[in-house]
Structures are given as C-alpha cells and as structure tokens.
Write a protein that holds these residues in place. Structure first.
Motif, PDB file in Angstrom:
ATOM      1  N   GLY A   1      82.608 -42.364  45.999  1.00 11.95           N
ATOM      2  CA  GLY A   1      81.922 -43.005  44.896  1.00 11.95           C
ATOM      3  C   GLY A   1      80.573 -42.396  44.541  1.00 11.95           C
ATOM      4  N   ARG A   2      80.237 -41.255  45.165  1.00 16.88           N
ATOM      5  CA  ARG A   2      78.957 -40.607  44.830  1.00 16.88           C
ATOM      6  C   ARG A   2      79.003 -39.985  43.438  1.00 16.88           C
ATOM      7  N   SER A   3      80.178 -39.516  43.033  1.00 17.70           N
ATOM      8  CA  SER A   3      80.358 -39.028  41.669  1.00 17.70           C
ATOM      9  C   SER A   3      81.410 -39.926  41.022  1.00 17.70           C
ATOM     10  N   ARG A   4      81.677 -39.694  39.762  1.00 22.29           N
ATOM     11  CA  ARG A   4      82.670 -40.511  39.072  1.00 22.29           C
ATOM     12  C   ARG A   4      84.064 -40.215  39.616  1.00 22.29           C
ATOM     13  N   PHE A   5      84.931 -41.189  39.580  1.00 19.38           N
ATOM     14  CA  PHE A   5      86.308 -40.993  40.028  1.00 19.38           C
ATOM     15  C   PHE A   5      86.995 -39.924  39.186  1.00 19.38           C
TER      16      PHE A   5
ATOM     17  N   THR B   1      85.822 -37.292  37.963  1.00 20.99           N
ATOM     18  CA  THR B   1      85.432 -35.969  38.462  1.00 20.99           C
ATOM     19  C   THR B   1      86.245 -35.627  39.707  1.00 20.99           C
ATOM     20  N   TRP B   2      86.362 -36.581  40.608  1.00 19.23           N
ATOM     21  CA  TRP B   2      87.159 -36.393  41.822  1.00 19.23           C
ATOM     22  C   TRP B   2      88.605 -36.094  41.442  1.00 19.23           C
TER      23      TRP B   2
ATOM     24  N   LEU C   1      84.149 -30.264  32.335  1.00 20.30           N
ATOM     25  CA  LEU C   1      83.087 -31.145  32.804  1.00 20.30           C
ATOM     26  C   LEU C   1      81.744 -30.641  32.291  1.00 20.30           C
ATOM     27  N   GLU C   2      80.784 -31.541  32.160  1.00 18.15           N
ATOM     28  CA  GLU C   2      79.426 -31.143  31.811  1.00 18.15           C
ATOM     29  C   GLU C   2      78.861 -30.291  32.953  1.00 18.15           C
ATOM     30  N   TYR C   3      77.903 -29.420  32.649  1.00 18.67           N
ATOM     31  CA  TYR C   3      77.354 -28.515  33.667  1.00 18.67           C
ATOM     32  C   TYR C   3      76.828 -29.262  34.891  1.00 18.67           C
ATOM     33  N   ALA C   4      76.026 -30.292  34.675  1.00 18.99           N
ATOM     34  CA  ALA C   4      75.421 -31.016  35.798  1.00 18.99           C
ATOM     35  C   ALA C   4      76.485 -31.673  36.668  1.00 18.99           C
ATOM     36  N   GLU C   5      77.470 -32.286  36.031  1.00 18.84           N
ATOM     37  CA  GLU C   5      78.532 -32.949  36.777  1.00 18.84           C
ATOM     38  C   GLU C   5      79.380 -31.927  37.544  1.00 18.84           C
ATOM     39  N   ALA C   6      79.677 -30.802  36.909  1.00 22.09           N
ATOM     40  CA  ALA C   6      80.470 -29.757  37.558  1.00 22.09           C
ATOM     41  C   ALA C   6      79.720 -29.158  38.748  1.00 22.09           C
ATOM     42  N   ALA C   7      78.412 -28.935  38.587  1.00 20.93           N
ATOM     43  CA  ALA C   7      77.606 -28.393  39.685  1.00 20.93           C
ATOM     44  C   ALA C   7      77.569 -29.379  40.847  1.00 20.93           C
ATOM     45  N   GLU C   8      77.438 -30.656  40.526  1.00 16.37           N
ATOM     46  CA  GLU C   8      77.429 -31.683  41.570  1.00 16.37           C
ATOM     47  C   GLU C   8      78.771 -31.702  42.302  1.00 16.37           C
TER      48      GLU C   8
ATOM     49  N   GLY D   1      71.549 -24.049  38.798  1.00 15.28           N
ATOM     50  CA  GLY D   1      71.320 -22.630  38.511  1.00 15.28           C
ATOM     51  C   GLY D   1      72.366 -21.736  39.173  1.00 15.28           C
ATOM     52  N   THR D   2      72.715 -22.037  40.404  1.00 15.99           N
ATOM     53  CA  THR D   2      73.741 -21.279  41.122  1.00 15.99           C
ATOM     54  C   THR D   2      75.087 -21.458  40.441  1.00 15.99           C
ATOM     55  N   PHE D   3      75.360 -22.694  40.024  1.00 18.63           N
ATOM     56  CA  PHE D   3      76.616 -22.975  39.333  1.00 18.63           C
ATOM     57  C   PHE D   3      76.730 -22.127  38.064  1.00 18.63           C
ATOM     58  N   LYS D   4      75.660 -22.126  37.261  1.00 20.97           N
ATOM     59  CA  LYS D   4      75.691 -21.363  36.006  1.00 20.97           C
ATOM     60  C   LYS D   4      75.842 -19.873  36.263  1.00 20.97           C
TER      61      LYS D   4
END
Length: 189
Positions: free
Chosen positions: A73-77, A79-80, A154-161, A168-171
C-alpha cells in the motif's frame, strides 16, 4: 436502498486491494472480478493475439491472488498491478517464442501463417517485446524505466517510485533505454 448504503457497497479497487492484502478472501474475490476487464485490456497492449492476451490475463489474476500479500500500500495498487501485468506478458511472450522454436518448421509455409505477425500493429508489438527481451539481456537495469513509462504510461514520479530509484536516475535510464531500443525497432520497420 438509500444513497449512503449504496455508496458503501461500492468499494474502490484500492481499498479492496488493501483488504485483500490483509488476507480477506471476500475482498480478494471482489478485487479479481473488478480488475479482470482492465487486465485483459492491458495484456492486449503487449500481446497482439487475443488468445495469448487472455492466457496472460489469467496468469496475472493468478499472480495477483498469490502475491496480493506483498502489496504494502505504499504506492497505488494500479502501479503494483502494472508491474504484474508487464512481467506476466513478457513471460508469456518468452514462452510463445520458446514453443515456436521447439516446433518443427511447417511443410507448407504459406498455409501456416502466424496471426501474430500478419498485421502492422501486431508486428510492432512483437518487435517491442523482442526489443525488451534484448534490452533485458544486455542492460537489465534499463527495462523497468522503459516499461513503466512508455508501455504502462505511468507518470515519471510514480514510475521512479515503483522502480525504487531517484527521479533523476529514472529519467537518465529511460533516456538510455530509448536510445538503445530505437535502432532495434527502426531496423525492423
């Protein structure tokens, strides 16, 4: 039935996932029913042959029911779930490719056309799966950013999470993944 009671009966997917993760079997069953159409649609993005997408969707539902306890539950379901769908579809593609390699060549190639390679759209998806497979062999750390952002959208922030790396590493990895995959896809076009 009054409005507040009707609203109470419609449990959002995110809440169902949290309840299912705690071991609630009724919530798990309701969750699987609620997400089934969306999973099939997502699998269809990866696998152009409907039967293959349906098989992958069944694999996803099985994985969700087996692994829901790992959803924290730390991220949205959703996303999981994207991760589970992407992994199951890539696994199904590998399985199909392995099966095709094990089968003897047909005597009359004109009569046994593979429906997965006959349409332009299907061909582009097969090319993407092959490019992802090659990227995974050569640069495995670049696969997740490409799948999360360009396939799952996914949005960048959500995908990186979800990838568990700084934005920055994700991008940077996404840029490198796109740079490496682009020639593999354009060579086939």
């Amino acid at each position: 039935m009054d409005r507040s009671r009707a609203e109470h009966l419609v449990v959002p997917t995110e809440e169902l996932a949290r309840l299912a993760a705690t071991g609630d079997p009724a919530a798990l069953e309701e969750l699987l029913q609620a997400i089934r159409p969306e999973i099939l649609r997502r699998c269809g993005r990866f696998l152009p042959c409907r039967e293959d997408a349906e098989e992958a969707a069944q694999d996803v539902l099985l994985q969700v029911s087996r692994k829901i306890g790992t959803f924290e539950g730390r991220s949205r379901f959703s996303t999981w779930l994207h991760t589970v769908v992407a992994n199951c579809c890539r696994q199904k593609y590998r399985e199909l490719k392995r099966r095709a390699a094990e089968q003897p060549a047909p005597l009359d190639a004109d009569r046994s056309v593979d429906p997965r390679t006959t349409s332009v759209i299907a061909g582009s998806r097969i090319d993407l799966l092959e490019a992802l497979e090659r990227l995974e062999r050569e640069h495995p750390q670049l696969v997740e950013p490409l799948v999360y952002r360009d396939v799952c959208q996914l949005e960048y922030a959500e995908a990186a999470e979800r990838a568990g790396i700084p934005l920055g590493t994700f991008k940077s990895r996404l840029h490198e993944a796109r740079r490496r995959v682009r020639p593999w896809l354009t060579d086939r076009a």
